[in-house]
Write an enzyme that holds these catalytic residues in place. Structure first.
Site, PDB file in Angstrom:
ATOM      1  NE  ARG A 100     -32.888  49.932  -3.051  1.00  0.00           N
ATOM      2  CZ  ARG A 100     -31.646  49.674  -3.221  1.00  0.00           C
ATOM      3  NH1 ARG A 100     -30.575  50.155  -3.835  1.00  0.00           N
ATOM      4  NH2 ARG A 100     -31.295  48.389  -2.649  1.00  0.00           N
ATOM      5  CE1 TYR A 239     -42.001  47.171  -8.007  1.00  0.00           C
ATOM      6  CE2 TYR A 239     -40.083  47.255  -6.496  1.00  0.00           C
ATOM      7  CZ  TYR A 239     -41.295  46.586  -6.817  1.00  0.00           C
ATOM      8  OH  TYR A 239     -41.664  45.542  -6.267  1.00  0.00           O
ATOM      9  CE  LYS A 248     -34.031  52.022   2.043  1.00  0.00           C
ATOM     10  NZ  LYS A 248     -34.232  50.543   1.493  1.00  0.00           N
ATOM     11  CG  HIS A 268     -30.802  50.150   4.734  1.00  0.00           C
ATOM     12  ND1 HIS A 268     -29.936  49.348   4.015  1.00  0.00           N
ATOM     13  CD2 HIS A 268     -31.765  50.078   4.819  1.00  0.00           C
ATOM     14  CE1 HIS A 268     -31.185  48.573   3.262  1.00  0.00           C
ATOM     15  NE2 HIS A 268     -32.289  49.284   3.622  1.00  0.00           N
ATOM     16  CB  SER A 290     -31.924  45.698  -0.017  1.00  0.00           C
ATOM     17  OG  SER A 290     -31.496  47.081  -0.121  1.00  0.00           O
ATOM     18  CB  CYS A 292     -29.584  40.897   4.342  1.00  0.00           C
ATOM     19  SG  CYS A 292     -28.923  40.817   2.870  1.00  0.00           S
ATOM     20  CB  THR A 295     -38.954  43.232   6.905  1.00  0.00           C
ATOM     21  OG1 THR A 295     -38.631  44.358   6.391  1.00  0.00           O
ATOM     22  CG2 THR A 295     -40.677  43.267   7.458  1.00  0.00           C
ATOM     23  CG  ASN A 296     -38.102  37.926   7.965  1.00  0.00           C
ATOM     24  OD1 ASN A 296     -38.730  36.830   8.101  1.00  0.00           O
ATOM     25  ND2 ASN A 296     -38.120  38.214   6.836  1.00  0.00           N
ATOM     26  CG  ASP A 315     -35.840  50.045   4.852  1.00  0.00           C
ATOM     27  OD1 ASP A 315     -35.274  48.860   4.670  1.00  0.00           O
ATOM     28  OD2 ASP A 315     -35.882  50.810   4.150  1.00  0.00           O
ATOM     29  NE  ARG A 407     -38.811  45.430  -1.885  1.00  0.00           N
ATOM     30  CZ  ARG A 407     -38.112  45.277  -0.930  1.00  0.00           C
ATOM     31  NH1 ARG A 407     -38.383  45.933   0.255  1.00  0.00           N
ATOM     32  NH2 ARG A 407     -36.677  45.193  -1.094  1.00  0.00           N
ATOM     33  CG  PHE A 533     -36.921  32.811   9.569  1.00  0.00           C
ATOM     34  CD1 PHE A 533     -37.330  34.025   8.878  1.00  0.00           C
ATOM     35  CD2 PHE A 533     -36.358  31.766   8.911  1.00  0.00           C
ATOM     36  CE1 PHE A 533     -36.786  34.094   7.589  1.00  0.00           C
ATOM     37  CE2 PHE A 533     -36.146  31.738   7.472  1.00  0.00           C
ATOM     38  CZ  PHE A 533     -36.409  32.824   6.653  1.00  0.00           C
TER      39      PHE A 533
END
Ligand code: GTP
Ligand code: SPV
Ligand code: MN
Length: 626
Positions: A100, A239, A248, A268, A290, A292, A295-296, A315, A407, A533
């Protein structure tokens, strides 16, 4: 419904439309008041951008397969070895178009103060005068795709519709994974549903006979939002968030404005259901900047026995107060556009399993056997690779094989731990909201807000070290309130005020509890103090026991901290020193944080809500009192 039933020649309609129809062919036959406005708009954009043909996207499997095949033939996608990665492809972007571009992202509200000091404001007339000539003929020689999409299940009470016109087939296939696309959305539009206009061009018209490049784009980029007319115009980039405008641009920047007007929040945030050993279910949303860890955490596999996590979103979350006084949340997306590097069997095995096939990878490395690789997928890199730029690579090359912002794009339905009801139109009621960032210092592993207002104060003060998700210097500390700095479509002081107002609509005993977390605190030797994690489940466990009132907490100047004996640390090695450092709240650096908060708040020219100034004063008082 078959393609042939949906599309037919439409020569007999109003004059411009007839011209366009003759020049460009098929338009849908779906009837309804709403279609007239949509077709008129499509005609208008086509007249401006002058594509060679128009393709109304129906969202069918056959259409998607044809687009993918065409891109492979054109050298825009590499088909991966189906033995390892069925139905999957690799795209390599232009090296100048990898993330971005926040400096080229604009909020064009009528009044500058509506955009606020954290956005790049530009006057709507001025920017229209700048970009209109750029869009003039920008699709020459290309197909213009019309992509009707729904954010949230089609027709759901919290869902919203948009249409993206784009000259990028890569964007079309990505939107097809990330949202609900196609004919059933057109039916909603025909029936009068409101929709948001989004226009995207890579800005690379083709002269007659000119062959295309693998990743067309333009050095000049504009990602422009018109919050007053609910429109997005994006030029020059293919992208991610610059091109998948549903994400976004719409679901955060434009949706945050709609949410302000209608009384809800576009955030977000990831969204999960946590199930404790007793089978009780809790819903958590978490806002991290972003790259950080959203997704994990969204795909967490708890390391503590008996706990389970179900994924709802990774997200974006839309939050709305319900009549029951709770805050309800949906994930408006249908897929994951996730960071590849760092995603491996030891960190996020769920993501690795999700990516078994039907995935579009962008800017990762290619293995000689036709599979993909990126840093962190395995501990040992393969002996040789083709890197993200298409160059030969070996571990001795001294540069990453995959781009740091490479990604994967994959359907959420493929996630092995996706919740059965992840598409429930009414969403889920939230029990907790987490804020976090990437902070080597100061920020403890977890701290609880004393109430909603204190939670809003915490959210407004999120700072994080920059990552590769956007252009800029990686590692530099910047303020990123609510992880929304690049994504809030209006003045952030008003946005903080809106959060306070939402709190008033919730029943005080049913509002989600607010926490701040930091998985990234480092020791003086530069190593992460916390294993992160799957082990983050230990923090979630404490959070849930706090919600249930099962454990007391320690009052500190910055909020409520765990007693170390209440943290389940069985089975991991965290030394007493590290533990102390993970929770250390040092007065001097925190007073400096408070000064930075004041400095930040002052940039809003008196617009910061008084309760947040009061929170700052109270924080300073508690810190000084010692
Ligand atoms: P966006 O898609 O850009 O919004 O990113 P995200 O917030 O979803 O971040 P993601 O989960 O993809 O993580 C980004 C990077 O942070 C990856 O390289 C992860 O391996 C790393 N990461 C995630 N969680 C942890 C954690 O608990 N500890 C550490 N040390 N790293 C983490
Ligand atoms: C982010 O940067 O927060 C992302 C990737 O999720 S993008 O869609 O490119 O914004
Ligand atoms: Mn994101």
């Amino acid at each position: 419904m078959a393609l042939a039933d949906i599309f037919t020649r439409n020569e007999g309609s109003a004059s411009t439309r007839a011209t366009v129809a003759r020049r460009y062919g098929e338009v849908p036959t779906i009837q309804g008041e709403g279609m007239v406005a949509l077709q008129a708009w499509v005609d208008e954009i086509a007249a401006l951008t002058q594509p060679e043909r128009i393709h109304w996207v129906d969202g069918s499997r056959a259409e998607n397969d044809a687009l993918l095949r065409e891109m492979v033939d054109e050298g825009k996608l590499i088909k991966l070895n189906p033995e390892w990665r069925p139905g999957s492809y690799l795209a390599r972007s232009h090296p100048s178009d990898v993330a971005r571009t926040e400096a080229r992202t604009f909020i064009a509200s009528e009044r500058e103060e509506d955009a606020g000091p954290t956005n790049n404001w530009i006057a709507p007339d001025e920017i229209r005068a700048t970009i209109t000539p750029l869009f003039e003929g920008s699709m020459r020689g290309r197909t213009m795709y019309v992509v009707p999409f729904s954010m949230g299940p089609v027709g759901g009470p919290l869902s919203h519709i948009g249409v993206q016109v784009t000259d990028s087939a890569y964007a079309v296939t990505s939107i097809g994974i990330m949202t609900r696309v196609g004919t059933e959305v057109l039916r909603e539009i025909a029936g009068g549903a409101h929709w948001v206009k989004t226009v995207h061009s890579v800005g690379a018209p083709l002269a007659p006979g000119e062959t295309d490049v693998p990743w067309p784009c333009n050095d000049e980029k504009y990602i422009v939002h018109f919050p007053d007319t609910l429109e997005v115009w994006s030029y020059g980039s293919g992208y991610g968030g610059n091109a998948i405008l549903a994400k976004k641009c719409f679901a955060l920047r434009i949706a945050s404005v709609i949410g302000r007007n209608e009384g809800w929040l576009a955030e977000h945030m990831l969204l999960i259901r946590v199930i404790d050993p007793a089978g009780r279910a809790y819903h958590l949303a978490a806002a991290f900047p972003s790259a950080c860890g959203k997704t994990n955490l969204a795909m967490l596999r708890p390391t503590i026995p008996g706990w389970r996590v179900e994924t709802l979103g990774d997200d974006i979350a839309w939050l709305r107060p319900g009549e029951d006084g709770r805050l309800w949340a949906i994930n408006p997306e249908a897929g994951f556009f996730g960071v590849a590097p760092g995603t491996g069997a030891s960190t996020n095995v769920t993501a690795v399993e999700t990516l078994w096939g039907n995935t579009i990878f962008t800017n990762v490395a290619l293995r000689p056997d036709g599979d993909v690789w990126w840093e962190g997928l395995t501990d040992e890199p393969p002996a040789e690779l083709i890197d993200w730029e298409g160059k030969p690579w070996t571990p001795a090359s001294g540069r990453p094989a995959a781009h740091p912002n490479s990604r994967f794009t994959v359907s959420a339905a493929q996630c092995p731990q996706i919740a059965d009801d992840w598409e429930a139109p009414q969403g889920v009621p939230l029990d907790a909201i987490l804020f976090g960032g990437r902070r080597a210092t100061n920020m403890p592993l977890v701290v609880e807000a004393t109430d909603w207002t204190h939670g809003v104060f915490m959210g407004s003060n999120v700072s994080s070290e920059r990552t590769a998700a956007a252009e800029g210097t990686v590692g530099e500390l910047r303020r990123d309130p609510f992880a929304m700095l690049p994504f809030c479509g209006y003045n952030m002081a008003d946005y903080f005020g809106h959060w306070l107002k939402i709190g008033q609509k919730l029943r005080f005993d049913r509002a989600p509890r607010v926490f701040q977390v930091n998985w990234f605190r480092k020791g003086s030797d530069g190593r992460f103090l916390w294993p992160g994690f799957g082990e983050n489940s230990r923090v979630i466990d404490w959070i849930i026991r706090r919600i249930e009132g099962e454990v007391p907490a320690i009052d500190s100047p910055i909020g409520r901290l765990p007693r170390t004996e209440d943290l389940d640390l069985e089975g991991i090695e965290v030394s007493q020193d590290d533990l102390a450092e993970l929770f250390a709240v040092d007065r001097e650096p925190w007073l400096r944080e408070a000064d930075l908060t004041e400095e930040f708040y002052r940039t809003f020219d008196g617009r910061i809500p008084a309760p947040l100034w009061a929170e700052l004063a109270a924080l300073r008082y508690r810190l000084q009192r010692g």
